[in-house]
Design an enzyme around this catalytic site. Structure first.
Site, PDB file in Angstrom:
ATOM      1  N   ARG A 155      11.049 -17.118 -44.886  1.00 35.56           N
ATOM      2  CA  ARG A 155      10.267 -16.260 -43.987  1.00 35.56           C
ATOM      3  C   ARG A 155      11.158 -15.802 -42.848  1.00 35.56           C
ATOM      4  O   ARG A 155      11.897 -16.600 -42.279  1.00 35.56           O
ATOM      5  CB  ARG A 155       9.117 -17.055 -43.364  1.00 35.56           C
ATOM      6  CG  ARG A 155       7.963 -17.253 -44.229  1.00 35.56           C
ATOM      7  CD  ARG A 155       6.677 -17.582 -43.538  1.00 35.56           C
ATOM      8  NE  ARG A 155       6.686 -18.227 -42.242  1.00 35.56           N
ATOM      9  CZ  ARG A 155       5.593 -18.488 -41.542  1.00 35.56           C
ATOM     10  NH1 ARG A 155       4.410 -18.147 -42.009  1.00 35.56           N
ATOM     11  NH2 ARG A 155       5.654 -19.091 -40.382  1.00 35.56           N
TER      12      ARG A 155
ATOM     13  N   THR B 157       9.127 -11.977 -37.954  1.00 38.53           N
ATOM     14  CA  THR B 157       7.985 -11.233 -38.515  1.00 38.53           C
ATOM     15  C   THR B 157       7.128 -12.069 -39.469  1.00 38.53           C
ATOM     16  O   THR B 157       6.046 -11.646 -39.852  1.00 38.53           O
ATOM     17  CB  THR B 157       8.492 -10.015 -39.312  1.00 38.53           C
ATOM     18  OG1 THR B 157       9.277 -10.515 -40.418  1.00 38.53           O
ATOM     19  CG2 THR B 157       9.350  -9.106 -38.467  1.00 38.53           C
TER      20      THR B 157
ATOM     21  N   ASP C 133       7.136 -27.222 -38.437  1.00 35.38           N
ATOM     22  CA  ASP C 133       7.997 -26.679 -39.492  1.00 35.38           C
ATOM     23  C   ASP C 133       8.379 -27.795 -40.453  1.00 35.38           C
ATOM     24  O   ASP C 133       9.183 -28.672 -40.120  1.00 35.38           O
ATOM     25  CB  ASP C 133       9.253 -26.054 -38.857  1.00 35.38           C
ATOM     26  CG  ASP C 133      10.073 -25.276 -39.888  1.00 35.38           C
ATOM     27  OD1 ASP C 133      10.351 -25.826 -40.975  1.00 35.38           O
ATOM     28  OD2 ASP C 133      10.425 -24.121 -39.608  1.00 35.38           O
TER      29      ASP C 133
ATOM     30  N   ASP D 120      12.214 -28.131 -41.435  1.00 30.74           N
ATOM     31  CA  ASP D 120      13.039 -28.650 -40.340  1.00 30.74           C
ATOM     32  C   ASP D 120      12.811 -30.149 -40.138  1.00 30.74           C
ATOM     33  O   ASP D 120      13.756 -30.911 -39.922  1.00 30.74           O
ATOM     34  CB  ASP D 120      12.717 -27.912 -39.032  1.00 30.74           C
ATOM     35  CG  ASP D 120      13.443 -26.576 -38.943  1.00 30.74           C
ATOM     36  OD1 ASP D 120      14.329 -26.318 -39.783  1.00 30.74           O
ATOM     37  OD2 ASP D 120      13.122 -25.797 -38.029  1.00 30.74           O
TER      38      ASP D 120
HETATM   39  C1  PRP Z   1       7.946 -22.145 -45.113  1.00 28.05           C
HETATM   40  C2  PRP Z   1       7.189 -22.911 -46.186  1.00 28.05           C
HETATM   41  C3  PRP Z   1       6.724 -21.824 -47.107  1.00 28.05           C
HETATM   42  C4  PRP Z   1       6.454 -20.688 -46.159  1.00 28.05           C
HETATM   43  C5  PRP Z   1       4.973 -20.606 -45.895  1.00 28.05           C
HETATM   44  O1  PRP Z   1       9.225 -21.877 -45.518  1.00 28.05           O
HETATM   45  O2  PRP Z   1       7.931 -23.883 -46.842  1.00 28.05           O
HETATM   46  O3  PRP Z   1       7.683 -21.458 -48.079  1.00 28.05           O
HETATM   47  O4  PRP Z   1       7.147 -20.982 -44.937  1.00 28.05           O
HETATM   48  O5  PRP Z   1       4.650 -19.506 -45.133  1.00 28.05           O
HETATM   49  P1  PRP Z   1       3.920 -18.224 -45.720  1.00 28.05           P
HETATM   50  O6  PRP Z   1       2.779 -18.727 -46.541  1.00 28.05           O
HETATM   51  O7  PRP Z   1       3.462 -17.472 -44.482  1.00 28.05           O
HETATM   52  O8  PRP Z   1       4.902 -17.425 -46.506  1.00 28.05           O
HETATM   53  P2  PRP Z   1      10.323 -21.151 -44.595  1.00 28.05           P
HETATM   54  O9  PRP Z   1      10.478 -19.731 -45.021  1.00 28.05           O
HETATM   55  O10 PRP Z   1      10.030 -21.400 -43.155  1.00 28.05           O
HETATM   56  O11 PRP Z   1      11.667 -21.856 -44.999  1.00 28.05           O
HETATM   57  P3  PRP Z   1      12.094 -23.386 -45.178  1.00 28.05           P
HETATM   58  O12 PRP Z   1      11.573 -23.794 -46.529  1.00 28.05           O
HETATM   59  O13 PRP Z   1      13.572 -23.329 -45.133  1.00 28.05           O
HETATM   60  O14 PRP Z   1      11.505 -24.182 -44.061  1.00 28.05           O
HETATM   61  N1  URA Z   2       6.050 -23.063 -42.579  1.00 28.01           N
HETATM   62  C1  URA Z   2       6.000 -24.290 -42.024  1.00 28.01           C
HETATM   63  O1  URA Z   2       6.888 -25.139 -42.245  1.00 28.01           O
HETATM   64  N2  URA Z   2       4.954 -24.572 -41.240  1.00 28.01           N
HETATM   65  C2  URA Z   2       3.964 -23.694 -40.981  1.00 28.01           C
HETATM   66  O2  URA Z   2       3.027 -24.041 -40.237  1.00 28.01           O
HETATM   67  C3  URA Z   2       4.039 -22.419 -41.566  1.00 28.01           C
HETATM   68  C4  URA Z   2       5.097 -22.130 -42.368  1.00 28.01           C
END
Ligand code: PRP
Ligand code: URA
Length: 196
Positions: free
Chosen positions: A89, A93, A187, A190
């Site tokens: 993501r 945005t 997150d 993280d």
């Molecule tokens: C997070 C999570 C999902 C996504 C959810 O990943 O693991 O993949 O956000 O959000 P959405 O439903 O609004 O798309 P992120 O892109 O933050 O990356 P990460 O896995 O590296 O934490």
């Molecule tokens: N990704 C995360 O890790 N946490 C949230 O709350 C939304 C997206």
């Protein structure tokens, strides 16, 4: 769930308790696979009317956070194949971007356990499912294994893919202005991988 939602939980406990819930979710997901009758003879020489799954499965994790769920799947399915799709993501945005995908060659013939702990807007999971459908996977053969979802995310997914099945631990209250789940757990990636 209380431990992993607590902002004061140290990383080791976050990982340990997330892994416990993920293992339960994977086990529950396997209950949704179709079975046929199978008779076996017990060591007592008596027939037992049981069931067996005759299809084939694979996992697909949405990197990075979904990778945290791969071990839970491996723990219950020996030598399971696992495809990977890297979707991130945009932090400003919240729009998902697809960077990479590598799937088992015969994925079109398999049931897919789609792994991502967080479902917020649904953008990332929708993008991943589009990749799966393009590879020939049948929508009704996708089981989305998820830890926490927003109500909006779950509804969006099911409106878009009515035959999809979502196995989740909790449906939360909503999202904040940055599209983070509330109350959520922050997150996930993280906290799990220690990149806060
Ligand atoms: C997070 C999570 C999902 C996504 C959810 O990943 O693991 O993949 O956000 O959000 P959405 O439903 O609004 O798309 P992120 O892109 O933050 O990356 P990460 O896995 O590296 O934490
Ligand atoms: N990704 C995360 O890790 N946490 C949230 O709350 C939304 C997206």
């Amino acid at each position: 769930m209380t431990i992993i939602r607590d902002q004061n939980t140290p990383r080791g406990d976050f990982v340990f308790y997330s892994d416990r819930v993920i293992r339960l979710l994977v086990e529950e997901g396997l209950n949704y696979l179709p079975v046929v009758s199978k008779e076996v003879i017990t060591p007592m020489g008596v027939p037992f009317q049981g069931v067996t799954f005759e299809g084939r499965i694979c996992g697909v994790s949405i990197m990075r956070a979904g990778e945290s769920m791969e071990q839970g799947l491996r723990d219950v399915c020996t030598s399971v194949r696992i495809g990977k799709v890297l979707i991130q993501r945009d932090e400003r945005t919240a729009q998902p971007k697809l960077y990479y995908s590598k799937l088992p060659k015969d994925i079109a013939d398999r049931w897919v356990l789609l792994l991502d702990p967080m479902l917020a807007t649904g953008g990332s999971a929708i993008k991943c499912i589009e990749v799966l459908l393009e590879a020939g996977v049948k929508e009704e053969r996708i089981l989305f294994i998820n830890l926490i979802c927003s109500p909006e995310g779950a509804l969006t997914m099911l409106e878009r893919f009515p035959k999809l099945q979502i196995i989740t631990a909790e449906i939360d209250e909503g999202m904040d202005e940055h599209k983070f789940i509330l109350p959520g757990l922050g997150d996930f990636g993280d906290r799990y991988f220690g990149t806060e």
